[in-house]
Design a protein around this motif. Structure first.
Motif, PDB file in Angstrom:
ATOM      1  N   GLY A 147       0.820  -1.211   0.000  1.00  0.00           N
ATOM      2  CA  GLY A 147       0.000   0.000   0.000  1.00  0.00           C
ATOM      3  C   GLY A 147       0.855   1.263   0.000  1.00  0.00           C
ATOM      4  O   GLY A 147       0.519   2.251  -0.660  1.00  0.00           O
ATOM      5  N   ASP A 149      -6.575   7.083  -0.584  1.00  0.00           N
ATOM      6  CA  ASP A 149      -5.863   5.921  -0.050  1.00  0.00           C
ATOM      7  C   ASP A 149      -6.901   4.959   0.540  1.00  0.00           C
ATOM      8  O   ASP A 149      -7.380   5.147   1.654  1.00  0.00           O
ATOM      9  N   LYS A 151      -6.289  -6.094   3.371  1.00  0.00           N
ATOM     10  CA  LYS A 151      -6.971  -5.623   4.596  1.00  0.00           C
ATOM     11  C   LYS A 151      -8.444  -6.046   4.521  1.00  0.00           C
ATOM     12  O   LYS A 151      -8.759  -7.175   4.852  1.00  0.00           O
TER      13      LYS A 151
HETATM   14  C1  LIG Z   1      -2.082  -0.020   5.933  1.00  0.00           C
HETATM   15  C2  LIG Z   1      -2.090   1.289   5.278  1.00  0.00           C
HETATM   16  C3  LIG Z   1      -1.190   1.596   4.265  1.00  0.00           C
HETATM   17  C4  LIG Z   1       0.030   0.761   3.977  1.00  0.00           C
HETATM   18  O1  LIG Z   1      -0.150  -0.446   3.548  1.00  0.00           O
HETATM   19  P1  LIG Z   1       1.018  -1.503   3.358  1.00  0.00           P
HETATM   20  O2  LIG Z   1       0.390  -2.417   2.393  1.00  0.00           O
HETATM   21  O3  LIG Z   1       1.280  -2.053   4.714  1.00  0.00           O
HETATM   22  O4  LIG Z   1       2.214  -0.801   2.803  1.00  0.00           O
HETATM   23  C5  LIG Z   1      -1.331   2.780   3.573  1.00  0.00           C
HETATM   24  N1  LIG Z   1      -2.299   3.634   3.888  1.00  0.00           N
HETATM   25  C6  LIG Z   1      -3.167   3.394   4.877  1.00  0.00           C
HETATM   26  C7  LIG Z   1      -4.214   4.393   5.158  1.00  0.00           C
HETATM   27  C8  LIG Z   1      -3.086   2.234   5.625  1.00  0.00           C
HETATM   28  O5  LIG Z   1      -3.920   2.009   6.628  1.00  0.00           O
END
Ligand SMILES: *Cc1c(COP(=O)(O)O)cnc(C)c1O
Length: 442
Positions: A91, A205, A235
């Motif tokens: 992410g 995001d 997630k």
């Molecule tokens: C978890 C999260 C990310 C990062 O995700 P990863 O896949 O762990 O790099 C980015 N933005 C938000 C808002 C998040 O909650």
């Protein structure tokens, strides 16, 4: 050397054993199906491709290209859009793609959700240092000047009027909506109109809520004014750990592609692209049913905790419209401590949650180590087949541990007994399956 390998193996086995006896409530986590795991364990994990499908840097990509093409098509279908890049490996990498595409290097201006109020570390404007070395976060390594949206603590959301003022004054090149504490849809429509006035691009995001968006139960940012959305695939979306960028702007495709490769990475994780494609098939088939239950369970869990004396945030708004709930546990401080203490107590009984800063914590002198909040999510417990009555059972475990101060060792046994019935992953094709036997030892 053999004994070290055996030691690693036995630690993994122990982890799996504990997980199988635990109640997993981390809002950013989920579990993958056996079909996803099989794809992730394929030979793709040994290979190099680099670049876009059909324009690879390496030979040997015939089948990799076929799978990645399918993955992009499924992503576009699930998110109803014309562009998907499934190469970012997380992410945060997907966020960096948006920063790269939509802002100028060094002093490009971006507005994000405030960190103590639910923004993500990859949005953060701060830097740390040792000696004369300075380390930034994902935003600051690109040299961005970052300002926060104004936040409405009562409603746990962006303050539209005050944020509009900041946008007009700061004239950002990019607005980024979305966050890690994310109970209610953000005012994307209202604020992207203001953003357009100053020429800003709009990013969203969706790391936490991507599955809810794809299945149609949360705001649809690409329809509300976002030029692109970045997200994690693991997630609310139950894929492997990887990231994706989607957009419905035909004219931005090339920009977004080039902002990813070769700018930010060389190879991507081809096995996870395969696993993500499988997860998308599952969500196109079962997502409507699954994500509806995820949100219903979050609301039921919130109500069940409230009944037992927990101060769940935003009762006046129905507690949540996502997979998350947030509880202010300051009223138990004398009895059970604050977020960090409660996180440990619950973990002693194999209930896994995380402590969380509440918007007022820093102001009131509390730090991230022991804030007054805890955050829970229902993605994983729902995927294991739990429903509203289990949300009551889990709330009862919270009460026993935090209100009644029952010894965690005792509650841990009850938790293991409760968990016995929830060992299979639902909302996927393979049946029967055992959720926690996916790591095979030969
Ligand atoms: C978890 C999260 C990310 C990062 O995700 P990863 O896949 O762990 O790099 C980015 N933005 C938000 C808002 C998040 O909650």
């Amino acid at each position: 050397m053999k004994s070290t390998i055996e030691e690693i193996r036995s630690i993994l086995m122990e982890h799996h054993d504990v997980i199988s006896k635990s109640i997993p409530l981390i809002a950013s986590e989920n579990v993958t199906s056996p079909a996803v795991d099989e794809a992730c364990n394929s030979d793709f994990s040994h290979r190099y491709a680099e670049g876009w499908v059909g324009q690879r840097v390496y030979a040997g990509c015939k089948y990799i290209d076929q799978v990645e093409e399918i993955c992009m098509e499924l992503t576009k279908k699930y998110f109803r859009c014309c562009f998907a890049d499934v190469r970012p490996i997380s992410g945060v990498m997907a966020n960096l793609v948006l920063y790269n595409a939509f802002t100028s290097r060094n002093h490009g201006r971006m507005m994000v959700m405030p960190i103590p109020k639910g923004g993500h570390i990859s949005h953060a404007p701060y830097e740390t240092s040792t000696g004369n070395k300075i380390y930034g976060t994902a935003g600051t390594v690109r040299g961005l000047d970052i300002k926060y949206f104004a936040f409405d603590e009562e409603n746990m959301n962006l303050d539209v009027d005050k944020s509009a003022e900041i946008i007009r004054e700061f004239k950002p090149e990019m607005l980024l909506f979305g966050g890690s504490v994310f109970l209610f849809p953000h005012p994307v429509k209202e604020l992207s109109e203001v953003g357009r006035e100053v020429g800003a691009k709009i990013g969203y995001d969706g790391a936490h809520v991507a599955g809810l968006i794809g299945s149609g139960y949360f705001q649809d940012p690409l329809r509300e004014g976002a030029d692109a959305m970045s997200f994690s695939c693991h997630k609310t979306l139950p894929g492997p750990q990887t990231g994706t960028v989607v957009s419905d702007r035909e004219d931005l495709k090339e920009d977004l592609k080039n902002a990813a490769f070769p700018s930010l990475f060389s190879n991507h994780h081809l096995h996870n692209v395969a696993g993500f494609a499988v997860a998308l098939v599952e969500m196109l088939e079962f997502g409507k049913e699954y994500h509806k239950k995820v949100i219903e369970n979050a609301q039921a869990f919130a109500a069940a905790l409230k009944e037992r004396g927990f101060n769940v945030l935003c009762e006046h708004l129905g507690f949540t419209k996502s997979h998350q709930i947030v509880v202010d546990i300051a009223n138990f401080e004398k009895n059970a401590g604050l977020g960090g203490d409660i996180e440990r107590t619950l973990e002693e009984a194999n209930i896994i949650i995380n402590r969380n800063l509440l918007p007022w914590d820093i102001r009131e002198g509390r730090s991230y180590m022991n804030p007054s909040g805890i955050r829970m999510g229902t993605s994983e417990v729902t995927r294991l087949g739990m429903g509203k009555s289990e949300m009551n059972d889990i709330a009862e475990f919270f009460k026993k541990l935090i209100v009644d101060k029952k010894p965690p060792k005792k509650v841990k046994e009850e938790v293991a007994e409760f968990k016995k019935e929830f060992q299979e992953i639902k909302f996927c094709f393979q049946s029967p399956n055992k959720a926690y036997e996916y790591l095979k030892f030969y």
